[in-house]
Motif scaffolding. Structure first.
Motif, PDB file in Angstrom:
ATOM      1  N   VAL A  31       0.850  -1.187   0.000  1.00 14.47           N
ATOM      2  CA  VAL A  31       0.000   0.000   0.000  1.00 14.47           C
ATOM      3  C   VAL A  31       0.884   1.234   0.000  1.00 14.47           C
ATOM      4  CG1 VAL A  31      -1.998  -1.054   1.109  1.00 14.47           C
ATOM      5  CG2 VAL A  31      -0.184  -0.108   2.515  1.00 14.47           C
ATOM      6  N   GLN A  32       0.286   2.335  -0.471  1.00 13.96           N
ATOM      7  CA  GLN A  32       1.051   3.567  -0.618  1.00 13.96           C
ATOM      8  C   GLN A  32       1.430   4.165   0.731  1.00 13.96           C
ATOM      9  OE1 GLN A  32      -0.966   7.186  -2.159  1.00 13.96           O
ATOM     10  NE2 GLN A  32       0.422   6.990  -3.904  1.00 13.96           N
ATOM     11  N   ALA A  33       0.450   4.220   1.632  1.00 12.55           N
ATOM     12  CA  ALA A  33       0.695   4.860   2.923  1.00 12.55           C
ATOM     13  C   ALA A  33      -0.372   4.416   3.912  1.00 12.55           C
ATOM     14  CB  ALA A  33       0.683   6.380   2.777  1.00 12.55           C
ATOM     15  N   VAL A  34      -0.116   4.717   5.190  1.00 13.78           N
ATOM     16  CA  VAL A  34      -1.085   4.421   6.243  1.00 13.78           C
ATOM     17  C   VAL A  34      -1.168   5.624   7.166  1.00 13.78           C
ATOM     18  CG1 VAL A  34       0.692   3.293   7.638  1.00 13.78           C
ATOM     19  CG2 VAL A  34      -1.729   2.839   8.100  1.00 13.78           C
ATOM     20  N   VAL A  35      -2.383   5.940   7.615  1.00 14.09           N
ATOM     21  CA  VAL A  35      -2.573   7.043   8.553  1.00 14.09           C
ATOM     22  C   VAL A  35      -3.184   6.482   9.838  1.00 14.09           C
ATOM     23  CG1 VAL A  35      -2.760   8.827   6.801  1.00 14.09           C
ATOM     24  CG2 VAL A  35      -4.821   7.624   7.546  1.00 14.09           C
ATOM     25  N   TYR A  36      -2.882   7.158  10.966  1.00 13.38           N
ATOM     26  CA  TYR A  36      -3.312   6.685  12.277  1.00 13.38           C
ATOM     27  C   TYR A  36      -4.086   7.786  13.005  1.00 13.38           C
ATOM     28  CZ  TYR A  36      -0.015   2.810  11.654  1.00 13.38           C
ATOM     29  OH  TYR A  36       0.656   1.698  11.184  1.00 13.38           O
ATOM     30  N   PRO A  37      -5.348   7.988  12.682  1.00 16.51           N
ATOM     31  CA  PRO A  37      -6.128   9.010  13.387  1.00 16.51           C
ATOM     32  C   PRO A  37      -6.354   8.634  14.846  1.00 16.51           C
ATOM     33  CG  PRO A  37      -7.539   7.723  11.928  1.00 16.51           C
ATOM     34  CD  PRO A  37      -6.134   7.319  11.632  1.00 16.51           C
ATOM     35  N   THR A  38      -6.505   9.650  15.692  1.00 15.25           N
ATOM     36  CA  THR A  38      -6.747   9.416  17.121  1.00 15.25           C
ATOM     37  C   THR A  38      -8.088   9.964  17.589  1.00 15.25           C
ATOM     38  OG1 THR A  38      -5.622  11.472  17.725  1.00 15.25           O
ATOM     39  CG2 THR A  38      -4.267   9.467  17.606  1.00 15.25           C
ATOM     40  N   THR A  39      -8.746  10.754  16.744  1.00 16.45           N
ATOM     41  CA  THR A  39     -10.052  11.327  17.072  1.00 16.45           C
ATOM     42  C   THR A  39     -10.992  11.142  15.885  1.00 16.45           C
ATOM     43  OG1 THR A  39      -9.551  13.518  16.182  1.00 16.45           O
ATOM     44  CG2 THR A  39      -8.940  13.090  18.489  1.00 16.45           C
TER      45      THR A  39
END
Length: 474
Positions: A31-39
Protein backbone atom coordinates in the motif's frame (compact mmCIF):
# COMPACT_ATOMS: atom_id res chain seq x y z
CA UNK A 1 4.36 -13.04 21.93
CA UNK A 2 1.42 -11.28 20.24
CA UNK A 3 1.46 -10.95 16.45
CA UNK A 4 3.43 -7.98 15.11
CA UNK A 5 1.66 -4.89 13.83
CA UNK A 6 -0.14 -5.86 10.59
CA UNK A 7 1.20 -2.79 8.78
CA UNK A 8 4.96 -2.81 8.19
CA UNK A 9 6.52 0.22 6.50
CA UNK A 10 9.94 0.99 5.06
CA UNK A 11 11.47 3.67 2.86
CA UNK A 12 9.93 2.01 -0.20
CA UNK A 13 6.37 1.81 1.12
CA UNK A 14 4.14 -0.28 3.35
CA UNK A 15 2.80 -3.81 3.35
CA UNK A 16 -0.30 -5.14 5.06
CA UNK A 17 -0.29 -8.58 6.67
CA UNK A 18 -2.81 -10.55 8.67
CA UNK A 19 -1.97 -12.14 12.02
CA UNK A 20 -1.09 -15.43 10.32
CA UNK A 21 1.66 -13.68 8.36
CA UNK A 22 0.46 -15.00 4.98
CA UNK A 23 -2.66 -14.20 2.97
CA UNK A 24 -4.77 -16.88 1.34
CA UNK A 25 -3.18 -16.28 -2.07
CA UNK A 26 0.32 -16.09 -0.50
CA UNK A 27 0.87 -12.71 -2.18
CA UNK A 28 1.91 -9.49 -0.48
CA UNK A 29 -0.43 -6.53 -0.05
CA UNK A 30 1.60 -3.37 -0.75
CA UNK A 31 0.00 0.00 0.00
CA UNK A 32 1.05 3.57 -0.62
CA UNK A 33 0.69 4.86 2.92
CA UNK A 34 -1.08 4.42 6.24
CA UNK A 35 -2.57 7.04 8.55
CA UNK A 36 -3.31 6.69 12.28
CA UNK A 37 -6.13 9.01 13.39
CA UNK A 38 -6.75 9.42 17.12
CA UNK A 39 -10.05 11.33 17.07
CA UNK A 40 -13.24 11.25 15.02
CA UNK A 41 -12.30 14.55 13.37
CA UNK A 42 -8.91 13.15 12.34
CA UNK A 43 -10.72 10.10 10.99
CA UNK A 44 -13.09 12.31 8.99
CA UNK A 45 -10.16 14.36 7.72
CA UNK A 46 -8.37 11.21 6.50
CA UNK A 47 -11.45 10.13 4.52
CA UNK A 48 -11.86 13.66 3.15
CA UNK A 49 -8.25 13.80 2.01
CA UNK A 50 -8.57 10.46 0.24
CA UNK A 51 -11.81 11.48 -1.45
CA UNK A 52 -10.36 14.82 -2.52
CA UNK A 53 -7.34 13.11 -4.09
CA UNK A 54 -9.34 10.25 -5.65
CA UNK A 55 -7.69 7.57 -3.55
CA UNK A 56 -9.17 4.23 -2.62
CA UNK A 57 -9.44 3.58 1.13
CA UNK A 58 -9.25 0.44 3.23
CA UNK A 59 -9.44 0.23 7.01
CA UNK A 60 -7.30 -1.99 9.21
CA UNK A 61 -7.26 -2.53 12.98
CA UNK A 62 -4.43 -3.35 15.35
CA UNK A 63 -5.25 -7.04 15.11
CA UNK A 64 -5.99 -7.86 11.43
CA UNK A 65 -7.36 -11.36 11.95
CA UNK A 66 -9.28 -11.69 8.70
CA UNK A 67 -8.13 -14.48 6.41
CA UNK A 68 -9.55 -13.09 3.11
CA UNK A 69 -7.94 -9.91 1.81
CA UNK A 70 -10.83 -7.64 2.83
CA UNK A 71 -8.47 -4.89 3.95
CA UNK A 72 -6.22 -5.05 0.88
CA UNK A 73 -6.98 -2.41 -1.77
CA UNK A 74 -7.27 -3.56 -5.39
CA UNK A 75 -5.62 -0.46 -6.89
CA UNK A 76 -2.64 -0.45 -4.57
CA UNK A 77 -0.79 2.43 -6.22
CA UNK A 78 -3.77 4.74 -5.64
CA UNK A 79 -4.85 3.68 -2.18
CA UNK A 80 -4.20 4.36 1.49
CA UNK A 81 -4.88 2.46 4.68
CA UNK A 82 -6.60 4.02 7.66
CA UNK A 83 -5.61 2.24 10.85
CA UNK A 84 -7.84 2.42 13.94
CA UNK A 85 -5.01 1.23 16.18
CA UNK A 86 -4.69 4.60 17.94
CA UNK A 87 -8.38 5.49 17.80
CA UNK A 88 -9.11 3.47 20.91
CA UNK A 89 -9.67 5.61 23.98
CA UNK A 90 -13.39 6.25 24.43
CA UNK A 91 -15.72 3.70 26.09
CA UNK A 92 -18.96 5.22 27.35
CA UNK A 93 -21.38 3.08 29.36
CA UNK A 94 -24.93 4.45 29.65
CA UNK A 95 -26.56 2.48 32.46
CA UNK A 96 -29.93 4.15 31.93
CA UNK A 97 -30.20 3.05 28.28
CA UNK A 98 -28.25 -0.19 28.88
CA UNK A 99 -25.76 0.58 26.10
CA UNK A 100 -22.02 0.94 25.68
CA UNK A 101 -20.47 3.13 22.96
CA UNK A 102 -16.84 2.65 21.99
CA UNK A 103 -14.34 3.97 19.45
CA UNK A 104 -13.90 1.59 16.52
CA UNK A 105 -10.33 0.74 17.50
CA UNK A 106 -11.08 -0.25 21.09
CA UNK A 107 -10.28 -3.89 21.84
CA UNK A 108 -13.10 -6.23 22.84
CA UNK A 109 -11.48 -7.10 26.19
CA UNK A 110 -11.42 -3.41 27.18
CA UNK A 111 -15.13 -3.11 26.40
CA UNK A 112 -15.99 -6.22 28.43
CA UNK A 113 -13.95 -5.02 31.41
CA UNK A 114 -15.54 -1.54 31.32
CA UNK A 115 -19.07 -2.97 31.05
CA UNK A 116 -18.45 -5.38 33.92
CA UNK A 117 -17.17 -2.54 36.09
CA UNK A 118 -20.70 -1.09 35.89
CA UNK A 119 -22.28 -4.38 36.93
CA UNK A 120 -23.42 -5.17 33.39
CA UNK A 121 -22.60 -7.85 30.81
CA UNK A 122 -21.98 -7.86 27.08
CA UNK A 123 -24.12 -10.82 26.06
CA UNK A 124 -22.54 -11.80 22.73
CA UNK A 125 -18.83 -12.15 22.11
CA UNK A 126 -16.68 -14.29 19.83
CA UNK A 127 -14.41 -16.91 21.37
CA UNK A 128 -11.34 -14.85 20.47
CA UNK A 129 -10.92 -11.47 22.18
CA UNK A 130 -8.10 -10.17 19.95
CA UNK A 131 -10.51 -8.06 17.87
CA UNK A 132 -11.52 -4.42 17.72
CA UNK A 133 -15.08 -3.16 18.10
CA UNK A 134 -15.19 -2.02 14.48
CA UNK A 135 -13.66 -5.24 13.19
CA UNK A 136 -15.80 -7.62 15.21
CA UNK A 137 -19.03 -6.35 13.63
CA UNK A 138 -17.64 -5.75 10.14
CA UNK A 139 -17.02 -9.43 9.45
CA UNK A 140 -19.98 -10.90 11.33
CA UNK A 141 -17.94 -12.35 14.22
CA UNK A 142 -20.01 -14.35 16.67
CA UNK A 143 -20.19 -16.62 19.68
CA UNK A 144 -22.97 -19.16 20.06
CA UNK A 145 -26.60 -18.54 20.93
CA UNK A 146 -30.04 -18.80 19.41
CA UNK A 147 -31.60 -16.92 22.35
CA UNK A 148 -32.70 -13.29 22.34
CA UNK A 149 -30.58 -11.20 19.98
CA UNK A 150 -28.34 -14.24 19.51
CA UNK A 151 -24.66 -15.00 19.36
CA UNK A 152 -23.57 -12.59 16.59
CA UNK A 153 -22.16 -9.34 17.99
CA UNK A 154 -23.59 -7.20 15.17
CA UNK A 155 -27.12 -8.20 16.18
CA UNK A 156 -26.58 -6.34 19.46
CA UNK A 157 -25.66 -3.10 17.65
CA UNK A 158 -28.14 -0.22 18.10
CA UNK A 159 -26.04 2.59 16.68
CA UNK A 160 -23.03 3.31 14.46
CA UNK A 161 -21.27 6.56 13.62
CA UNK A 162 -20.02 6.10 10.07
CA UNK A 163 -17.73 8.37 8.06
CA UNK A 164 -18.44 8.41 4.32
CA UNK A 165 -17.31 10.46 1.30
CA UNK A 166 -19.16 13.71 0.63
CA UNK A 167 -19.33 16.59 -1.84
CA UNK A 168 -16.72 19.33 -1.86
CA UNK A 169 -19.30 21.68 -0.33
CA UNK A 170 -19.58 19.26 2.60
CA UNK A 171 -15.84 19.06 3.15
CA UNK A 172 -15.31 15.85 1.13
CA UNK A 173 -16.42 13.66 4.06
CA UNK A 174 -19.34 13.58 6.51
CA UNK A 175 -20.44 11.67 9.59
CA UNK A 176 -23.62 9.61 9.54
CA UNK A 177 -25.15 8.92 12.94
CA UNK A 178 -27.11 5.71 12.31
CA UNK A 179 -29.68 4.66 14.90
CA UNK A 180 -32.18 1.83 15.28
CA UNK A 181 -34.86 2.13 12.61
CA UNK A 182 -32.51 3.60 9.99
CA UNK A 183 -32.32 1.16 7.04
CA UNK A 184 -28.66 2.08 6.56
CA UNK A 185 -27.89 0.60 9.97
CA UNK A 186 -28.74 -2.85 8.63
CA UNK A 187 -26.15 -2.32 5.90
CA UNK A 188 -23.53 -0.95 8.29
CA UNK A 189 -23.79 -3.70 10.91
CA UNK A 190 -21.87 -6.13 8.67
CA UNK A 191 -20.13 -4.00 6.06
CA UNK A 192 -16.86 -5.84 5.29
CA UNK A 193 -15.20 -2.42 5.54
CA UNK A 194 -16.80 -1.36 2.26
CA UNK A 195 -19.51 1.07 3.39
CA UNK A 196 -17.30 3.72 4.94
CA UNK A 197 -15.13 4.03 8.03
CA UNK A 198 -16.76 3.03 11.32
CA UNK A 199 -16.06 5.67 13.94
CA UNK A 200 -18.09 4.50 16.93
CA UNK A 201 -20.28 1.50 17.75
CA UNK A 202 -23.15 1.40 20.26
CA UNK A 203 -24.02 -2.03 21.68
CA UNK A 204 -26.84 -3.25 23.89
CA UNK A 205 -25.80 -4.68 27.25
CA UNK A 206 -27.73 -6.47 30.00
CA UNK A 207 -27.61 -6.73 33.75
CA UNK A 208 -24.54 -8.55 34.96
CA UNK A 209 -24.61 -12.33 35.07
CA UNK A 210 -22.26 -15.26 35.38
CA UNK A 211 -22.21 -18.43 33.34
CA UNK A 212 -22.19 -22.08 34.31
CA UNK A 213 -20.34 -24.42 31.97
CA UNK A 214 -20.39 -28.21 31.94
CA UNK A 215 -18.65 -30.28 29.27
CA UNK A 216 -20.20 -33.63 28.42
CA UNK A 217 -17.83 -35.97 26.55
CA UNK A 218 -19.90 -38.63 24.80
CA UNK A 219 -20.16 -40.79 21.71
CA UNK A 220 -21.04 -38.92 18.53
CA UNK A 221 -23.83 -41.36 17.74
CA UNK A 222 -26.97 -39.30 17.06
CA UNK A 223 -25.25 -35.91 16.92
CA UNK A 224 -27.15 -35.13 13.70
CA UNK A 225 -30.42 -35.63 15.58
CA UNK A 226 -29.41 -33.89 18.82
CA UNK A 227 -27.72 -30.64 17.76
CA UNK A 228 -31.02 -28.79 17.26
CA UNK A 229 -32.31 -29.51 20.74
CA UNK A 230 -28.93 -28.68 22.24
CA UNK A 231 -28.89 -25.27 20.54
CA UNK A 232 -32.37 -24.49 21.81
CA UNK A 233 -31.87 -25.77 25.36
CA UNK A 234 -28.64 -24.01 26.35
CA UNK A 235 -28.29 -20.26 25.86
CA UNK A 236 -24.59 -20.33 24.98
CA UNK A 237 -24.15 -24.01 24.16
CA UNK A 238 -21.89 -25.40 21.47
CA UNK A 239 -20.58 -28.79 20.34
CA UNK A 240 -17.01 -29.81 19.59
CA UNK A 241 -16.97 -32.88 17.38
CA UNK A 242 -13.94 -35.16 16.87
CA UNK A 243 -14.98 -37.51 14.02
CA UNK A 244 -11.90 -39.78 14.10
CA UNK A 245 -12.49 -40.47 17.80
CA UNK A 246 -16.27 -40.83 17.42
CA UNK A 247 -16.52 -38.25 20.19
CA UNK A 248 -18.73 -35.21 20.70
CA UNK A 249 -18.24 -32.70 23.51
CA UNK A 250 -21.51 -30.99 24.33
CA UNK A 251 -21.06 -27.71 26.16
CA UNK A 252 -23.92 -26.99 28.56
CA UNK A 253 -23.56 -23.23 28.97
CA UNK A 254 -26.22 -21.08 30.67
CA UNK A 255 -26.35 -17.84 32.64
CA UNK A 256 -26.50 -17.66 36.42
CA UNK A 257 -27.28 -14.77 38.81
CA UNK A 258 -24.37 -12.40 39.38
CA UNK A 259 -24.32 -13.23 43.11
CA UNK A 260 -23.62 -16.92 42.46
CA UNK A 261 -20.42 -17.98 44.25
CA UNK A 262 -17.33 -18.58 42.13
CA UNK A 263 -15.31 -16.32 39.87
CA UNK A 264 -13.51 -18.54 37.38
CA UNK A 265 -12.42 -18.00 33.80
CA UNK A 266 -13.30 -20.22 30.86
CA UNK A 267 -10.06 -20.62 28.93
CA UNK A 268 -11.28 -21.78 25.52
CA UNK A 269 -9.22 -24.72 24.31
CA UNK A 270 -8.50 -23.21 20.91
CA UNK A 271 -7.01 -19.99 22.24
CA UNK A 272 -5.04 -20.89 25.34
CA UNK A 273 -1.70 -19.18 25.81
CA UNK A 274 1.27 -21.45 25.27
CA UNK A 275 5.01 -21.11 25.30
CA UNK A 276 6.30 -20.40 21.80
CA UNK A 277 8.32 -23.63 21.91
CA UNK A 278 5.06 -25.59 22.21
CA UNK A 279 3.57 -23.99 19.10
CA UNK A 280 6.84 -24.65 17.25
CA UNK A 281 7.00 -28.29 18.35
CA UNK A 282 3.36 -28.92 17.41
CA UNK A 283 4.03 -27.44 13.99
CA UNK A 284 7.18 -29.50 13.55
CA UNK A 285 5.33 -32.69 14.50
CA UNK A 286 2.49 -31.86 12.14
CA UNK A 287 4.94 -31.30 9.28
CA UNK A 288 6.59 -34.66 9.93
CA UNK A 289 3.20 -36.40 9.91
CA UNK A 290 2.32 -34.76 6.59
CA UNK A 291 5.66 -35.57 5.00
CA UNK A 292 5.63 -39.23 6.11
CA UNK A 293 2.04 -39.96 5.18
CA UNK A 294 1.82 -37.79 2.08
CA UNK A 295 4.84 -39.41 0.48
CA UNK A 296 4.47 -42.99 1.72
CA UNK A 297 2.42 -45.12 -0.63
CA UNK A 298 1.29 -47.62 2.02
CA UNK A 299 1.87 -46.02 5.41
CA UNK A 300 1.97 -48.34 8.35
CA UNK A 301 -0.29 -47.68 11.31
CA UNK A 302 2.51 -46.29 13.43
CA UNK A 303 3.37 -43.59 10.86
CA UNK A 304 -0.12 -42.10 10.98
CA UNK A 305 -0.67 -38.96 13.06
CA UNK A 306 -1.91 -39.54 16.58
CA UNK A 307 -5.36 -38.06 17.13
CA UNK A 308 -4.94 -36.26 20.41
CA UNK A 309 -7.11 -33.16 20.75
CA UNK A 310 -6.01 -30.57 23.28
CA UNK A 311 -7.42 -30.78 26.80
CA UNK A 312 -10.50 -28.76 27.73
CA UNK A 313 -10.45 -26.50 30.77
CA UNK A 314 -13.59 -26.35 32.90
CA UNK A 315 -14.33 -23.22 34.93
CA UNK A 316 -17.25 -20.90 35.60
CA UNK A 317 -16.76 -17.38 34.20
CA UNK A 318 -18.38 -13.99 34.53
CA UNK A 319 -17.58 -13.47 30.86
CA UNK A 320 -15.46 -15.75 28.69
CA UNK A 321 -11.85 -14.59 28.55
CA UNK A 322 -9.75 -15.94 25.74
CA UNK A 323 -6.03 -15.36 25.46
CA UNK A 324 -3.52 -16.70 23.04
CA UNK A 325 -0.22 -16.21 21.34
CA UNK A 326 -1.07 -17.78 18.00
CA UNK A 327 2.01 -18.92 16.20
CA UNK A 328 2.62 -17.06 12.93
CA UNK A 329 4.91 -17.93 10.06
CA UNK A 330 7.38 -15.50 11.53
CA UNK A 331 7.54 -17.48 14.76
CA UNK A 332 7.35 -20.84 12.90
CA UNK A 333 4.29 -21.71 14.94
CA UNK A 334 0.90 -23.09 13.93
CA UNK A 335 -0.08 -22.57 10.30
CA UNK A 336 -3.42 -23.83 9.05
CA UNK A 337 -6.43 -23.32 6.86
CA UNK A 338 -9.71 -22.41 8.52
CA UNK A 339 -12.98 -23.29 6.83
CA UNK A 340 -16.15 -21.86 8.36
CA UNK A 341 -19.46 -22.80 6.77
CA UNK A 342 -22.83 -21.45 7.93
CA UNK A 343 -25.68 -23.87 7.30
CA UNK A 344 -29.42 -23.62 7.37
CA UNK A 345 -30.44 -25.36 10.59
CA UNK A 346 -32.66 -27.66 8.52
CA UNK A 347 -29.86 -28.91 6.22
CA UNK A 348 -27.06 -29.37 8.75
CA UNK A 349 -28.06 -32.89 9.78
CA UNK A 350 -27.56 -34.21 6.24
CA UNK A 351 -24.10 -32.63 6.10
CA UNK A 352 -23.17 -34.43 9.33
CA UNK A 353 -24.37 -37.73 7.87
CA UNK A 354 -22.20 -37.19 4.79
CA UNK A 355 -19.16 -36.39 6.95
CA UNK A 356 -19.74 -39.59 8.91
CA UNK A 357 -19.79 -41.56 5.64
CA UNK A 358 -16.43 -40.04 4.70
CA UNK A 359 -15.09 -40.73 8.19
CA UNK A 360 -16.20 -44.36 8.17
CA UNK A 361 -14.14 -45.07 5.03
CA UNK A 362 -10.99 -44.35 7.05
CA UNK A 363 -11.30 -42.70 10.48
CA UNK A 364 -7.58 -41.85 10.49
CA UNK A 365 -8.14 -39.50 7.56
CA UNK A 366 -9.87 -37.14 10.02
CA UNK A 367 -6.90 -36.91 12.38
CA UNK A 368 -5.77 -33.83 10.50
CA UNK A 369 -8.79 -31.87 11.69
CA UNK A 370 -9.17 -33.49 15.10
CA UNK A 371 -5.70 -32.44 16.27
CA UNK A 372 -6.84 -28.87 15.48
CA UNK A 373 -9.84 -29.30 17.81
CA UNK A 374 -12.24 -30.99 15.41
CA UNK A 375 -15.47 -29.45 14.15
CA UNK A 376 -16.69 -26.57 16.33
CA UNK A 377 -20.47 -26.29 16.01
CA UNK A 378 -22.16 -23.07 17.08
CA UNK A 379 -25.54 -21.38 16.71
CA UNK A 380 -26.56 -17.94 15.38
CA UNK A 381 -30.12 -16.76 14.67
CA UNK A 382 -31.70 -14.91 11.79
CA UNK A 383 -30.38 -11.36 11.47
CA UNK A 384 -31.74 -8.05 10.18
CA UNK A 385 -28.28 -7.13 8.88
CA UNK A 386 -28.18 -7.31 5.09
CA UNK A 387 -25.03 -9.45 5.18
CA UNK A 388 -26.02 -11.26 8.37
CA UNK A 389 -27.64 -14.68 8.42
CA UNK A 390 -31.02 -14.78 6.64
CA UNK A 391 -32.27 -17.68 8.79
CA UNK A 392 -31.53 -19.51 12.02
CA UNK A 393 -28.18 -21.11 11.29
CA UNK A 394 -25.54 -23.57 12.43
CA UNK A 395 -21.91 -22.47 12.09
CA UNK A 396 -19.18 -25.06 11.64
CA UNK A 397 -15.45 -24.27 11.93
CA UNK A 398 -12.73 -26.76 11.12
CA UNK A 399 -9.00 -26.17 10.82
CA UNK A 400 -6.41 -28.29 9.06
CA UNK A 401 -2.76 -28.29 8.12
CA UNK A 402 -1.40 -25.74 5.66
CA UNK A 403 1.97 -26.37 4.07
CA UNK A 404 4.74 -23.78 4.11
CA UNK A 405 4.82 -23.80 0.30
CA UNK A 406 1.70 -23.53 -1.83
CA UNK A 407 2.65 -26.41 -4.13
CA UNK A 408 3.15 -28.95 -1.31
CA UNK A 409 0.28 -31.48 -1.10
CA UNK A 410 -1.54 -31.75 2.20
CA UNK A 411 -2.31 -34.91 4.13
CA UNK A 412 -5.79 -36.14 3.12
CA UNK A 413 -6.25 -33.09 0.93
CA UNK A 414 -9.00 -34.89 -0.98
CA UNK A 415 -11.01 -35.37 2.21
CA UNK A 416 -10.94 -31.70 3.20
CA UNK A 417 -11.70 -30.44 -0.26
CA UNK A 418 -14.61 -32.88 -0.43
CA UNK A 419 -15.93 -31.62 2.92
CA UNK A 420 -15.47 -28.02 1.80
CA UNK A 421 -17.27 -28.59 -1.50
CA UNK A 422 -20.15 -30.47 0.12
CA UNK A 423 -20.64 -27.62 2.56
CA UNK A 424 -20.64 -24.73 0.10
CA UNK A 425 -21.99 -26.35 -3.08
CA UNK A 426 -24.09 -29.38 -2.15
CA UNK A 427 -25.69 -27.79 0.91
CA UNK A 428 -25.36 -24.14 -0.07
CA UNK A 429 -23.65 -23.10 3.15
CA UNK A 430 -22.69 -19.44 3.47
CA UNK A 431 -19.07 -18.51 4.20
CA UNK A 432 -17.98 -16.64 7.30
CA UNK A 433 -16.89 -13.28 5.87
CA UNK A 434 -13.61 -13.20 7.80
CA UNK A 435 -12.42 -16.76 7.15
CA UNK A 436 -12.18 -19.39 4.39
CA UNK A 437 -10.35 -19.97 1.16
CA UNK A 438 -11.57 -18.08 -1.91
CA UNK A 439 -13.56 -21.06 -3.20
CA UNK A 440 -16.05 -20.58 -0.35
CA UNK A 441 -17.13 -17.23 -1.80
CA UNK A 442 -18.14 -18.51 -5.25
CA UNK A 443 -21.72 -17.36 -5.86
CA UNK A 444 -21.96 -15.80 -2.40
CA UNK A 445 -24.20 -12.95 -3.59
CA UNK A 446 -26.94 -15.49 -4.36
CA UNK A 447 -26.86 -16.88 -0.81
CA UNK A 448 -27.78 -13.60 0.87
CA UNK A 449 -31.28 -12.38 -0.11
CA UNK A 450 -30.40 -8.81 0.92
CA UNK A 451 -27.06 -8.68 -0.89
CA UNK A 452 -28.54 -6.35 -3.50
CA UNK A 453 -29.82 -4.03 -0.77
CA UNK A 454 -26.31 -3.85 0.66
CA UNK A 455 -24.87 -2.92 -2.75
CA UNK A 456 -27.56 -0.27 -3.19
CA UNK A 457 -26.74 1.18 0.23
CA UNK A 458 -23.09 1.22 -0.83
CA UNK A 459 -23.95 3.24 -3.92
CA UNK A 460 -25.96 5.71 -1.85
CA UNK A 461 -23.23 6.54 0.66
CA UNK A 462 -20.25 6.15 -1.69
CA UNK A 463 -21.28 6.92 -5.29
CA UNK A 464 -17.63 7.45 -6.25
CA UNK A 465 -16.80 3.90 -5.11
CA UNK A 466 -14.07 5.08 -2.74
CA UNK A 467 -14.18 1.61 -1.16
CA UNK A 468 -14.08 -0.21 -4.50
CA UNK A 469 -17.20 -2.37 -4.76
CA UNK A 470 -19.54 -2.19 -7.71
CA UNK A 471 -22.11 -4.93 -7.59
CA UNK A 472 -19.45 -7.54 -6.82
CA UNK A 473 -16.89 -7.93 -4.07
CA UNK A 474 -13.44 -6.88 -5.23
Amino acid sequence: MPPPNPVQCSQTGCKLYNSYGVWGDRKDCPVQAVVYPTTEEELRSAVANANKNHLKVKVVSRFSHTIPKLACPTNQSRAILISTEKYNTSIDVDVASMTVTADAGVGLRAVIDRVEAEGLSLVAAPYWEGVSVGGVISTGAHGSSWRGRGGAVHDHVVGIRLIVPAKESEGFARVLDLRSGDPLLNAAKVSLGMLGVISKVRLMVEGGFKRSITLNFTNDRGIEDEFMEHGKKYEFGDIQWYPSRHTAVYRYDDRLPINTSGDGVYDFVGFQSNFAIIAKSVRASDKIDNIIVSYTATPSSDTRPKCKPQAHVYTRPKQPKTRSALGTQESKGLFFYETTAIFSATSFADFVRDIKKLRDINPNSFCGVDIYNGFLIRFVPKSEAYLGQPEDSVVVDFNYYRADEGWTPRLNQDIWEEAEQMAFFKYGARPHWGKNRNVAFVGVEKKYPSFGRFVEAKRRVDPGMCWGVSGRMK
